[in-house]
Design a protein around this motif. Structure first.
Motif, PDB file in Angstrom:
ATOM      1  N   ILE A  11      -1.695  -1.366  -4.063  1.00  0.00           N
ATOM      2  CA  ILE A  11      -2.893  -0.548  -3.873  1.00  0.00           C
ATOM      3  C   ILE A  11      -2.477   0.887  -3.597  1.00  0.00           C
ATOM      4  N   ASN A  12      -2.970   1.788  -4.416  1.00  0.00           N
ATOM      5  CA  ASN A  12      -2.773   3.220  -4.196  1.00  0.00           C
ATOM      6  C   ASN A  12      -3.988   3.705  -3.417  1.00  0.00           C
ATOM      7  N   CYS A  13      -3.802   3.958  -2.123  1.00  0.00           N
ATOM      8  CA  CYS A  13      -4.965   4.271  -1.281  1.00  0.00           C
ATOM      9  C   CYS A  13      -5.567   5.642  -1.585  1.00  0.00           C
ATOM     10  N   ILE A  68       3.321  -1.266   4.017  1.00  0.00           N
ATOM     11  CA  ILE A  68       2.774   0.083   3.887  1.00  0.00           C
ATOM     12  C   ILE A  68       3.929   1.069   3.805  1.00  0.00           C
ATOM     13  N   ILE A  71      -9.846  -4.699   2.895  1.00  0.00           N
ATOM     14  CA  ILE A  71      -8.939  -5.508   2.070  1.00  0.00           C
ATOM     15  C   ILE A  71      -8.869  -6.923   2.625  1.00  0.00           C
ATOM     16  N   ILE A  74       1.251  -7.443   4.757  1.00  0.00           N
ATOM     17  CA  ILE A  74       0.869  -6.148   4.213  1.00  0.00           C
ATOM     18  C   ILE A  74       2.047  -5.206   4.436  1.00  0.00           C
ATOM     19  N   ILE A  98      -8.031  -1.098   5.480  1.00  0.00           N
ATOM     20  CA  ILE A  98      -7.245  -2.326   5.680  1.00  0.00           C
ATOM     21  C   ILE A  98      -8.176  -3.502   5.995  1.00  0.00           C
ATOM     22  N   ILE A 130       0.848  -1.195   0.000  1.00  0.00           N
ATOM     23  CA  ILE A 130       0.000   0.000   0.000  1.00  0.00           C
ATOM     24  C   ILE A 130       0.878   1.238   0.000  1.00  0.00           C
ATOM     25  N   ASP A 131       0.541   2.168  -0.872  1.00  0.00           N
ATOM     26  CA  ASP A 131       1.278   3.433  -0.965  1.00  0.00           C
ATOM     27  C   ASP A 131       0.278   4.527  -1.314  1.00  0.00           C
ATOM     28  N   ASN A 132       0.770   5.760  -1.377  1.00  0.00           N
ATOM     29  CA  ASN A 132      -0.112   6.860  -1.743  1.00  0.00           C
ATOM     30  C   ASN A 132       0.167   7.350  -3.168  1.00  0.00           C
TER      31      ASN A 132
END
Length: 139
Positions: free
Chosen positions: A52-54, A84, A72, A82, A69, A35-37
Protein backbone atom coordinates in the motif's frame (compact mmCIF):
# COMPACT_ATOMS: atom_id res chain seq x y z
CA UNK A 1 3.93 -6.06 19.48
CA UNK A 2 6.05 -3.39 17.83
CA UNK A 3 9.50 -4.07 16.38
CA UNK A 4 11.86 -1.42 15.06
CA UNK A 5 14.59 -1.57 12.45
CA UNK A 6 16.72 1.52 12.85
CA UNK A 7 19.77 3.14 11.31
CA UNK A 8 20.83 6.28 9.53
CA UNK A 9 19.55 6.96 6.02
CA UNK A 10 21.19 4.75 3.41
CA UNK A 11 22.24 1.95 5.78
CA UNK A 12 20.00 -0.71 4.18
CA UNK A 13 16.93 -0.73 6.46
CA UNK A 14 14.50 -1.12 3.56
CA UNK A 15 16.36 -4.13 2.16
CA UNK A 16 16.34 -5.77 5.61
CA UNK A 17 12.62 -4.98 5.97
CA UNK A 18 11.80 -6.41 2.53
CA UNK A 19 13.82 -9.57 3.22
CA UNK A 20 12.01 -9.95 6.54
CA UNK A 21 8.60 -9.52 4.85
CA UNK A 22 9.39 -11.99 2.08
CA UNK A 23 10.66 -14.62 4.54
CA UNK A 24 7.80 -14.25 6.99
CA UNK A 25 5.02 -14.27 4.38
CA UNK A 26 5.99 -17.89 3.68
CA UNK A 27 5.06 -19.02 7.20
CA UNK A 28 2.07 -16.90 8.21
CA UNK A 29 -1.48 -18.11 7.81
CA UNK A 30 -3.02 -14.64 7.64
CA UNK A 31 -2.35 -11.54 5.56
CA UNK A 32 0.76 -9.38 5.47
CA UNK A 33 0.67 -5.68 4.60
CA UNK A 34 3.62 -3.49 3.54
CA UNK A 35 3.08 0.28 3.75
CA UNK A 36 5.38 2.83 2.17
CA UNK A 37 5.18 6.31 0.71
CA UNK A 38 6.10 5.17 -2.84
CA UNK A 39 5.87 2.13 -5.12
CA UNK A 40 9.63 1.75 -5.56
CA UNK A 41 9.80 -1.68 -3.92
CA UNK A 42 6.60 -3.17 -5.35
CA UNK A 43 8.40 -5.75 -7.49
CA UNK A 44 10.80 -6.77 -4.71
CA UNK A 45 7.93 -7.98 -2.53
CA UNK A 46 6.30 -11.40 -2.70
CA UNK A 47 2.98 -11.37 -4.52
CA UNK A 48 1.42 -12.62 -1.24
CA UNK A 49 2.19 -9.25 0.38
CA UNK A 50 -0.35 -6.46 0.08
CA UNK A 51 1.64 -3.33 -0.84
CA UNK A 52 0.00 0.00 0.00
CA UNK A 53 1.35 3.37 -1.05
CA UNK A 54 -0.24 5.63 1.56
CA UNK A 55 0.42 8.80 -0.48
CA UNK A 56 -2.37 7.61 -2.80
CA UNK A 57 -4.78 8.18 0.10
CA UNK A 58 -3.73 11.70 1.15
CA UNK A 59 -2.47 10.66 4.57
CA UNK A 60 -0.58 13.69 5.88
CA UNK A 61 -0.38 13.40 9.68
CA UNK A 62 -0.11 10.84 12.45
CA UNK A 63 -3.80 10.82 13.36
CA UNK A 64 -4.81 10.27 9.74
CA UNK A 65 -2.25 7.49 9.50
CA UNK A 66 -3.64 5.78 12.62
CA UNK A 67 -7.14 6.00 11.10
CA UNK A 68 -5.75 4.67 7.82
CA UNK A 69 -4.26 1.64 9.62
CA UNK A 70 -7.53 1.03 11.46
CA UNK A 71 -9.40 1.19 8.15
CA UNK A 72 -7.08 -1.42 6.66
CA UNK A 73 -7.61 -3.66 9.69
CA UNK A 74 -11.39 -3.22 9.58
CA UNK A 75 -11.49 -4.44 5.98
CA UNK A 76 -9.30 -7.49 6.54
CA UNK A 77 -9.66 -9.32 9.85
CA UNK A 78 -6.91 -11.86 9.15
CA UNK A 79 -3.95 -9.43 9.04
CA UNK A 80 -1.09 -10.89 11.07
CA UNK A 81 1.69 -8.43 10.31
CA UNK A 82 2.05 -4.88 9.10
CA UNK A 83 5.40 -3.58 7.89
CA UNK A 84 5.90 0.17 7.61
CA UNK A 85 8.92 1.54 5.77
CA UNK A 86 10.10 5.11 6.37
CA UNK A 87 7.85 5.36 9.43
CA UNK A 88 8.59 8.99 10.36
CA UNK A 89 8.11 10.27 6.81
CA UNK A 90 5.02 8.13 6.11
CA UNK A 91 3.37 9.38 9.30
CA UNK A 92 4.81 12.93 9.17
CA UNK A 93 6.16 12.44 12.69
CA UNK A 94 8.72 14.91 13.98
CA UNK A 95 11.57 13.60 16.17
CA UNK A 96 9.89 14.86 19.36
CA UNK A 97 6.70 12.94 18.47
CA UNK A 98 8.26 9.48 18.04
CA UNK A 99 7.30 8.30 21.55
CA UNK A 100 3.69 9.39 21.02
CA UNK A 101 3.58 7.75 17.57
CA UNK A 102 4.97 4.49 18.91
CA UNK A 103 2.41 4.53 21.70
CA UNK A 104 -0.41 4.83 19.15
CA UNK A 105 1.03 2.02 17.01
CA UNK A 106 1.53 -0.16 20.09
CA UNK A 107 -2.11 0.31 21.17
CA UNK A 108 -3.30 -0.72 17.71
CA UNK A 109 -0.94 -3.69 17.70
CA UNK A 110 -2.12 -4.93 21.09
CA UNK A 111 -5.82 -4.33 20.53
CA UNK A 112 -5.94 -6.20 17.22
CA UNK A 113 -3.14 -8.69 17.96
CA UNK A 114 -1.11 -7.62 14.93
CA UNK A 115 2.68 -7.50 14.86
CA UNK A 116 3.88 -4.15 13.46
CA UNK A 117 7.44 -3.78 12.18
CA UNK A 118 8.72 -0.26 11.49
CA UNK A 119 11.84 1.12 9.88
CA UNK A 120 13.02 4.42 11.31
CA UNK A 121 15.81 6.48 9.74
CA UNK A 122 17.57 7.42 12.93
CA UNK A 123 20.62 6.23 14.77
CA UNK A 124 19.69 4.04 17.74
CA UNK A 125 21.28 6.55 20.15
CA UNK A 126 18.97 9.31 18.87
CA UNK A 127 15.75 7.42 19.60
CA UNK A 128 13.75 7.85 22.82
CA UNK A 129 14.13 5.19 25.52
CA UNK A 130 10.70 3.69 24.81
CA UNK A 131 11.83 2.98 21.23
CA UNK A 132 15.17 1.41 22.18
CA UNK A 133 13.51 -1.56 23.88
CA UNK A 134 11.62 -2.35 20.65
CA UNK A 135 14.68 -2.38 18.37
CA UNK A 136 15.33 -5.73 16.73
CA UNK A 137 17.92 -4.57 14.17
CA UNK A 138 20.20 -1.54 14.37
CA UNK A 139 22.27 -0.71 11.30
Amino acid sequence: MIQIITGDKGKGKTKVLIDKVNNEVKVVTGSVVFIDNNNKHLYELSNRVRMINCTNYEVDNLEMFAGFILGIISQNKDIEKIYIDNFTSVTYVKPEQISYALDIMNKISEKYNIKIVLSISKNEADLPECAKEKIVISL
